[in-house]
Scaffold this motif. Sequence first.
Motif, PDB file in Angstrom:
ATOM      1  N   CYS A   1     114.295  21.440  87.370  1.00  0.00           N
ATOM      2  CA  CYS A   1     113.882  20.182  88.030  1.00  0.00           C
ATOM      3  C   CYS A   1     114.248  20.462  89.619  1.00  0.00           C
ATOM      4  CB  CYS A   1     114.786  19.136  87.404  1.00  0.00           C
ATOM      5  SG  CYS A   1     114.227  18.585  85.724  1.00  0.00           S
TER       6      CYS A   1
ATOM      7  N   THR B   1     114.604  11.987  83.743  1.00  0.00           N
ATOM      8  CA  THR B   1     114.842  13.356  83.011  1.00  0.00           C
ATOM      9  C   THR B   1     116.443  13.700  83.145  1.00  0.00           C
ATOM     10  OG1 THR B   1     112.922  14.250  84.100  1.00  0.00           O
ATOM     11  CG2 THR B   1     114.769  15.931  83.437  1.00  0.00           C
TER      12      THR B   1
ATOM     13  N   SER C   1     107.901  12.480  82.231  1.00  0.00           N
ATOM     14  CA  SER C   1     109.167  13.172  82.045  1.00  0.00           C
ATOM     15  C   SER C   1     109.738  13.527  80.558  1.00  0.00           C
ATOM     16  CB  SER C   1     110.138  11.935  82.695  1.00  0.00           C
ATOM     17  OG  SER C   1     111.650  12.420  82.320  1.00  0.00           O
TER      18      SER C   1
ATOM     19  N   TYR D   1     112.317  12.160  87.974  1.00  0.00           N
ATOM     20  CA  TYR D   1     113.253  12.781  88.077  1.00  0.00           C
ATOM     21  C   TYR D   1     114.633  12.145  87.472  1.00  0.00           C
ATOM     22  CZ  TYR D   1     115.551  16.643  90.810  1.00  0.00           C
ATOM     23  OH  TYR D   1     116.521  17.524  91.368  1.00  0.00           O
TER      24      TYR D   1
END
Length: 441
Positions: free
Chosen positions: A409, A244, A387, A241
Amino acid sequence: MASQFSLFKHRRFSAMFFTQFLGAFNDNVFKQALILILTYVAAAKMGMAISTLNNLAAMLFILPYFLFSALAGQIADKYEKSTLTQGIKLLEIIIMMLAAVGFWFELYWLLFVALFLMGTQSTFFGPVKYAYLPEAMHKDELVGANGLFQTGTSLAILTGMMAAGVLTQLQDPTLWLIVATISIAILGYIAARFIPSTPSHAKDLKINWNIISTSFDIIKYLYRLPLLFFVIIGNSWFWFYGATFLTQTPEFSKVILQGDESVVIFLLTLFSVGTALGSLLCKALVKNQVSLRLLPIGIAGLSIFAIDLYFSLSSITITSTQMLSVGALLAMDGTWRVFADLFFLGLSGGVYIVPMYAFMQAYAPISHRSRIVGANNIFNALFMVGSAIFAIVILAVLKLSLPMLFLICGVINVLFGVFLYQKLMRHKDSMTPSKDDTPLV
């Protein structure tokens, strides 16, 4: 209830903290300086695309985590950790001397070798530092110690990147880079000299030097411990996460906000400071307990502010003939919402990840604790590569916008978060914390 900052009064914490802080800082000074050199100098001289060189650099740094994490975990379980740390920090000094030759004579292939070696020494240090904490801390200090470690890492990454930018702009930048990276490595070694000795919990472990079978063996072992397996999957999701969002920050800063280089640094600062503050809050929020009750709050925040970032970026229309400064953007309508979203994304990430790391350390079997951390690093690397592939598919293959990537996301995070929390609650009674609450003096 004592402040977690009181841990700095104890050598058992402060020595390892400054060792890892200086290591992370030096990693990012070197990596960012190399990326700037590749972008502005080397690409033209080598006749290669900037993106190719930068992606190669990123791959070379992360590759050792795939190759050596399981081996690093075995070594950290078998040998005494303070001596091992000192050896790793000596290796960092040697690598920085090698990099100095590359910087001075513009030997880019040698700089790539040094980057791979820096990734390797970071790979071997990871299981040491995270397995050290539960041995050196009381159980009620573990969350606070992890919060400070996460804060330190976030700030080391940010300040290291900023320092690289400053050093490359000075007169005689090559000389400054050489002096800085070698000096920081030496300071890291000095800090490591003050780390107290810890007992080895697997002295009779026979190290398997086959990095492929070793990696599969520790993953199979981890899979038989479902609670730890899903904790580590949750840890790795954080890195997916974060990677990204941070990877796309320079692009949306330039393309959507039309900001100059200072805006990129400002946005990264907001995210990093948010993560640091979220990490520090964890100790008070869970009252020193190793607990997963903050997990739903972290998951919710990561989704809410990612989804809101989609709306805030989509509502902005900036038309300017020149790149804008931070001050110019702050004076515009709608930009504050973007900045707030990034800050609270970081804060939610800190609230999410610190309890997860503390849980992993507290529940990992003592004899396999470093190898569990090694397995965690393997999954982290896999998720970070995932990612990059995910972003390429969304942006280049499906041709969706950057804000849409953030929206996707945020939605996926809701689904993943529900799945993760259910799995952890189902298996939380299958294991008990390791019984080694005897910190060093």
